[in-house]
Design a protein around this motif. Structure first.
Motif, short mmCIF file in Angstrom:
data_model
loop_
_atom_site.label_atom_id
_atom_site.label_comp_id
_atom_site.label_asym_id
_atom_site.label_seq_id
_atom_site.Cartn_x
_atom_site.Cartn_y
_atom_site.Cartn_z
N ILE A 93 -12.27 -1.67 -10.26
CA ILE A 93 -12.14 -1.50 -8.81
C ILE A 93 -13.26 -0.62 -8.28
CG2 ILE A 93 -9.64 -1.83 -8.85
CD1 ILE A 93 -9.36 1.24 -8.52
N ASP A 94 -13.45 -0.68 -6.97
CA ASP A 94 -14.35 0.29 -6.33
C ASP A 94 -13.55 1.07 -5.30
OD1 ASP A 94 -15.66 -0.91 -3.42
OD2 ASP A 94 -14.61 -2.32 -4.73
N VAL A 95 -13.87 2.36 -5.22
CA VAL A 95 -13.16 3.24 -4.29
C VAL A 95 -14.16 4.14 -3.57
CG1 VAL A 95 -11.04 3.27 -5.70
CG2 VAL A 95 -12.75 5.04 -6.03
N SER A 96 -13.69 4.63 -2.42
CA SER A 96 -14.51 5.56 -1.65
C SER A 96 -13.59 6.53 -0.93
CB SER A 96 -15.38 4.81 -0.64
OG SER A 96 -14.58 4.33 0.43
N HIS A 97 -14.19 7.37 -0.11
CA HIS A 97 -13.42 8.33 0.68
C HIS A 97 -12.48 7.62 1.65
CE1 HIS A 97 -17.08 7.31 2.84
NE2 HIS A 97 -16.46 7.61 3.97
N HIS A 98 -12.72 6.36 1.93
CA HIS A 98 -11.85 5.59 2.83
C HIS A 98 -10.49 5.29 2.20
CE1 HIS A 98 -15.09 5.02 5.67
NE2 HIS A 98 -15.85 4.50 4.73
N ASN A 99 -10.39 5.38 0.88
CA ASN A 99 -9.14 5.05 0.19
C ASN A 99 -8.12 6.17 0.15
OD1 ASN A 99 -11.42 3.32 -1.56
ND2 ASN A 99 -9.63 2.20 -0.85
N GLY A 100 -8.52 7.37 0.53
CA GLY A 100 -7.58 8.49 0.52
C GLY A 100 -7.14 8.86 -0.88
N THR A 101 -5.91 9.34 -1.00
CA THR A 101 -5.36 9.76 -2.29
C THR A 101 -5.00 8.53 -3.11
OG1 THR A 101 -4.49 11.76 -1.26
CG2 THR A 101 -3.57 11.13 -3.40
N ILE A 102 -5.39 8.54 -4.36
CA ILE A 102 -5.14 7.41 -5.26
C ILE A 102 -4.30 7.88 -6.43
CG2 ILE A 102 -6.24 5.75 -6.82
CD1 ILE A 102 -8.71 5.92 -4.94
N ASN A 103 -3.29 7.11 -6.77
CA ASN A 103 -2.48 7.38 -7.95
C ASN A 103 -3.17 6.70 -9.13
OD1 ASN A 103 -0.62 7.30 -10.08
ND2 ASN A 103 1.12 7.27 -8.69
N TRP A 104 -4.03 7.43 -9.81
CA TRP A 104 -4.86 6.87 -10.86
C TRP A 104 -4.04 6.41 -12.07
CZ3 TRP A 104 -9.53 5.16 -9.98
CH2 TRP A 104 -10.22 5.66 -8.88
N THR A 105 -2.95 7.07 -12.35
CA THR A 105 -2.09 6.63 -13.45
C THR A 105 -1.54 5.24 -13.15
OG1 THR A 105 -1.52 8.93 -13.92
CG2 THR A 105 -0.06 7.23 -14.82
N LYS A 106 -1.10 5.06 -11.91
CA LYS A 106 -0.58 3.75 -11.50
C LYS A 106 -1.68 2.69 -11.56
CE LYS A 106 2.19 1.65 -7.84
NZ LYS A 106 2.84 1.87 -6.55
N VAL A 107 -2.89 3.05 -11.16
CA VAL A 107 -4.02 2.13 -11.22
C VAL A 107 -4.24 1.69 -12.67
CG1 VAL A 107 -6.55 1.98 -10.96
CG2 VAL A 107 -5.16 2.99 -9.14
N ALA A 108 -4.26 2.63 -13.59
CA ALA A 108 -4.46 2.30 -15.00
C ALA A 108 -3.32 1.43 -15.54
CB ALA A 108 -4.60 3.58 -15.83
N MET A 109 -2.10 1.71 -15.10
CA MET A 109 -0.94 0.94 -15.56
C MET A 109 -0.98 -0.50 -15.02
SD MET A 109 2.02 3.90 -15.38
CE MET A 109 3.27 2.71 -15.04
#
Length: 179
Positions: free
Chosen positions: A12-28
């Motif tokens: 994925i690509d992310v930036s400051h526009h995405n706000g807070t990200i649950n990275w554990t959930k992303v990996a899952m």
């Protein structure tokens, strides 16, 4: 260009526009890596880049950074700004040039900017970079830029409604590295 298949790695690509990200959930969710916006032009540094970097790494993801280009600037200055802000962060993915706006410039200038940016960062780092651009913007580049891997974006309702598996065809690239 080739179609997607189940063996493609999800990044994925992310930036400051995405706000807070649950990275554990992303990996899952099966994501294996993330490109994080680090810089733009010659003066914008993302205030969320370092936090995203730490959290993505802690979630076990591979990490890379991208630079959003302004083709009306000097590409050397943009590369140097990007590398200055990257500092000692360890990257797992190639550096990425995000070039998807013409800033009123003709195709030849956009192509020259992209080529010079890619060649300069490769010379400075020894890492072959990747180009991120939109499907509709690919025609701004020549085969000289096509020696670099392509990350093609094709944002369209067709992608979601019909499950588009291919970004389309290109006379410049015969395959994509990421879609």
């Amino acid at each position: 260009m080739q179609s997607r298949n189940q063996k493609n790695v999800k990044i994925i690509d992310v930036s400051h526009h995405n706000g807070t990200i649950n990275w554990t959930k992303v990996a899952m969710d099966g994501v294996k890596g993330a490109y994080i916006k680090l810089t733009e032009g010659t003066s914008f540094l993302s205030k969320t880049a370092y936090s995203h970097y730490l959290h993505a790494k802690n979630a076990g993801l591979r990490v890379g950074f991208y630079h959003y280009a302004h083709a009306n600037n000097d590409p050397i200055k943009e590369v140097n700004f990007f590398l200055e802000k990257l500092r000692n962060m360890k990257v797992d993915l190639p550096h990425c040039l995000d070039l998807e706006e013409n800033k009123g410039l003709p195709k030849a200038k956009i192509n020259a900017f992209g080529l010079k940016w890619m060649e300069h960062i490769e010379k400075k780092t020894g890492i072959t970079p990747i180009l991120y651009t939109g499907y509709s913007f690919m025609s701004n580049f020549s085969s000289a830029v096509a020696k670099y891997p392509l990350w093609v974006a094709r944002y369209s309702s067709l992608n979601h409604v019909n499950g588009m598996n291919s970004p389309g065809s290109s006379t410049i690239w015969n395959k994509w590295a990421m879609f």
